[in-house]
Design an enzyme around this catalytic site. Structure first.
Site, PDB file in Angstrom:
ATOM      1  N   LYS A  87      50.326  13.235 -13.310  1.00 11.87           N
ATOM      2  CA  LYS A  87      51.174  12.540 -14.286  1.00 11.87           C
ATOM      3  C   LYS A  87      51.454  11.124 -13.775  1.00 11.87           C
ATOM      4  CE  LYS A  87      55.177  13.962 -17.039  1.00 11.87           C
ATOM      5  NZ  LYS A  87      56.410  14.759 -16.953  1.00 11.87           N
TER       6      LYS A  87
HETATM    7  C1  E4P Z   1      58.030  15.633 -19.740  1.00 14.98           C
HETATM    8  O1  E4P Z   1      56.912  15.397 -19.414  1.00 14.98           O
HETATM    9  C2  E4P Z   1      59.141  14.669 -19.628  1.00 14.98           C
HETATM   10  O2  E4P Z   1      59.303  14.280 -18.317  1.00 14.98           O
HETATM   11  C3  E4P Z   1      60.380  15.273 -20.189  1.00 14.98           C
HETATM   12  O3  E4P Z   1      60.052  15.929 -21.403  1.00 14.98           O
HETATM   13  C4  E4P Z   1      61.541  14.324 -20.349  1.00 14.98           C
HETATM   14  O4  E4P Z   1      62.549  14.989 -21.043  1.00 14.98           O
HETATM   15  P1  E4P Z   1      64.055  14.457 -21.093  1.00 14.98           P
HETATM   16  O5  E4P Z   1      64.120  13.271 -21.980  1.00 14.98           O
HETATM   17  O6  E4P Z   1      64.827  15.626 -21.660  1.00 14.98           O
HETATM   18  O7  E4P Z   1      64.447  14.154 -19.674  1.00 14.98           O
END
Ligand code: E4P
Length: 218
Positions: A87
């Site tokens: 990622k």
């Molecule tokens: C996933 O890949 C993201 O990091 C995550 O969905 C972020 O979510 P949040 O806005 O609830 O922190």
């Protein structure tokens, strides 16, 4: 549409996996910190633990923000397990790193996507997934779902293979609308996935069926 769970909590990952509907996991540095996973050895072991629960893609985020650092971290993460997807944040060096990983056959998830232009650039670099953050857009009075629809249209017109991974899901309606608007994947916290189960007419209907059965059989 694939269902990923957005957590680093092993118990919740197991619970979702036991439903038989789980296709993968996404984590981020905040989610890892929330579980108290600190230090490289612990982080690597935790990713392995997740990979041993779920038979699907597991997004592991790099911490470095420079090209060389992201490449070094990403290669280490990718070597850990075949299901790891690296990622990478949507920044200039991130796009350069995604292009590099693509050339090496390493799968990537471009995170922190808030516009169609960012998604376009990540797809052009060969990202396996782009992660538009719908909830965080809604939080600031933008329409997260509109972004999913826009990226979906754009990828389909241009024939990009990059998958749209709707992230920052806050509720079950986000999940249903992501499916409706063309997301290939959603990643959601467990409560929003479980909320899809719920309808008051299901509860009252089942109670009535069981009461009628009991009456007829007593
Ligand atoms: C996933 O890949 C993201 O990091 C995550 O969905 C972020 O979510 P949040 O806005 O609830 O922190």
């Amino acid at each position: 549409m694939k269902f990923f769970i957005d957590t680093a909590n092993l118990a919740q990952i197991k619970e979702a996996n036991d439903l038989g509907i789980l296709d993968g996991v996404t984590t981020n540095p905040s989610l890892m910190a929330k579980e108290g996973i600190v230090g490289e050895a612990a982080v690597m072991q935790h990713y392995l633990d997740i990979c041993n629960i779920v038979n699907g893609d597991v997004s592991a985020e790099v911490i470095a923000t420079d090209f060389e650092g992201m490449v070094a971290e990403g290669e280490k993460l990718a070597a850990l397990h075949e299901n790891i997807v690296v990622k990478v944040p949507m920044i200039k060096d991130g796009i350069k790193a995604i292009s590099y990983f693509t050339s090496k056959g390493i799968r990537t998830n471009c995170t922190l996507i808030f516009s169609a232009g960012q998604a376009l650039l990540a797809a052009k670099a060969g990202a396996t997934y782009v992660s538009p953050f719908v909830g965080r857009l809604d939080d600031i009075s933008y329409d997260g779902m509109e972004l999913i629809a826009q990226i979906s249209q754009l990828f389909s017109i241009q024939g990009y293979q990059t998958q749209i991974l709707a992230a920052s899901i806050r509720n079950p309606v986000h999940i249903v609308k992501s499916a409706q608007f063309g997301a290939h994947v959603i990643t959601s916290p467990l409560p929003s996935i479980l909320a899809l189960l719920k309808h008051p007419l299901t509860d009252s209907g089942l109670a009535q069926f069981l009461a009628d059965h009991k009456k007829a059989n007593s």
